[in-house]
Scaffold this active site. Sequence first.
Site, mmCIF file in Angstrom:
data_model
loop_
_atom_site.group_PDB
_atom_site.id
_atom_site.type_symbol
_atom_site.label_atom_id
_atom_site.label_comp_id
_atom_site.label_asym_id
_atom_site.label_seq_id
_atom_site.Cartn_x
_atom_site.Cartn_y
_atom_site.Cartn_z
ATOM 1 N N ASN A 56 46.713 38.572 44.570
ATOM 2 C CA ASN A 56 48.101 38.176 44.268
ATOM 3 C C ASN A 56 48.759 39.153 43.298
ATOM 4 O O ASN A 56 49.896 38.916 42.874
ATOM 5 C CB ASN A 56 48.159 36.736 43.740
ATOM 6 N N SER A 116 29.141 36.973 35.362
ATOM 7 C CA SER A 116 29.217 37.795 34.154
ATOM 8 C C SER A 116 28.063 37.463 33.221
ATOM 9 O O SER A 116 27.599 36.312 33.171
ATOM 10 C CB SER A 116 30.541 37.487 33.451
ATOM 11 N N TYR A 156 36.747 30.884 29.808
ATOM 12 C CA TYR A 156 36.502 31.906 30.838
ATOM 13 C C TYR A 156 35.037 31.856 31.279
ATOM 14 O O TYR A 156 34.722 31.792 32.470
ATOM 15 C CB TYR A 156 36.860 33.308 30.302
ATOM 16 N N LYS A 208 32.964 30.812 35.039
ATOM 17 C CA LYS A 208 31.890 31.541 35.745
ATOM 18 C C LYS A 208 30.687 30.620 35.934
ATOM 19 O O LYS A 208 30.085 30.568 37.010
ATOM 20 C CB LYS A 208 31.477 32.793 34.954
#
Length: 339
Positions: free
Chosen positions: A34, A126, A150, A154
Amino acid sequence: MSRKVLVTGGAGYIGSHTCLELLKAGDEVVVVDNLCNSSEESLRRVDDLAGRGVEFHRVDLCDAGELEAVFEAHDFDAVVHFAGLKAVGESCEMPLRYYENNLTGTIELLQAMDRHECRDLVFSSSATVYGDPDSVPIAETAALHTTNPYGRTKYFIEEMMRDLCLADDRWRCLLLRYFNPIGAHESGRIGEDPQGIPNNLMPYVMQTAVGLRDEVVVFGDDYDTPDGTGVRDYIHVVDLALGHLAALDHLPDARGCAAINLGTGQGYSVLEMIAAAEKAAGRKIAYRIGPRRPGDIATCYADASLAASKLGWKAERGLEEMCADAWRWQSANPKGYSK
Ligand code: NAD
Ligand code: UD1
């Protein structure tokens, strides 16, 4: 044999480098992005470098209808899923934006894949899922502790993929846990283009070297490390990209879900990184010691042996090459893709 691969977030930093390597390997590449943190210029340059193009669709993964149209038009062999928001600080300020974008986007993607019977997936996880590790090097079996929204996106996505593989053994998911990607393609034409003030060390160091910032602030020199500054496992983005090709090659032999570290196994301190960047740029880089950044850990580097045994992949590019390539990109594109 060439594959048809859907790459979500393919216009971004790691995605664009991976698209280039896929094209070079003869794969057909369709990108959905996007452009919320990237520009289409990265893909134009990828096309240039590869001598052939990716097919680009400006699509938000959370828009089920637009995503469905892409799946209806193609028969994908596999998906590499990079799309997501990734700024730790911002995720603490806007947790719902992160949960909505990263989790909803992934759920829409998995549902579309299931409907279209494409159940082979490589996912960008990550090292942040390890939080503050009990010991280093960190193996995939280490306990998971997330410390911010964040990181939790994950972790939740990893769990979602584990559940999916348990529920239906036709799914094969490789969860690649990246350490610290830096550097750029050796051409200097594609690289990392952070919006605003960089959060990560190396883009900040490179922007200082090129004169866009006055000085680097070193976040603490009182850690329990050889020189007191934080130690991380920096990995060249092209090595990381090649790790995705190795993962795609391995998918047909994979069973269920597996998490795999992509790192070098070698840690460098902040001061070592600044010295290496100075050498690459051939100039002094001003820095001063500041306070610790909340949430930072002292030391983090990978046990990279599983990737070697399972994927037959290991990072080949050393620190000097990472810094030389980062500098080539930064000096040729001081303001990134926006000229
Ligand atoms: P990036 O921001 O450059 O690339 C992510 C891309 O995803 C961008 O192009 C963005 O426009 C796109 N995107 C975001 N939300 C989307 C949505 N809802 N629909 C469609 N496109 C969307 O980041 P990157 O550094 O290339 O990271 C790629 C992935 O790797 C991310 O998932 C990130 O969390 C993960 N990761 C990155 C690092 C790192 O240090 N760069 C480390 C570990 C993991
Ligand atoms: C950060 C993220 C982590 C993410 C990783 C890779 C935070 C708290 N963590 O981790 O979730 O997985 O990036 O994208 O944001 N440093 C400075 N000055 C700076 C910037 C960084 O001294 O201006 C130091 C840090 O304290 C650290 C090292 O440099 O010791 C690397 O920092 P960074 O690039 O932000 O990566 P991580 O801290 O590993």
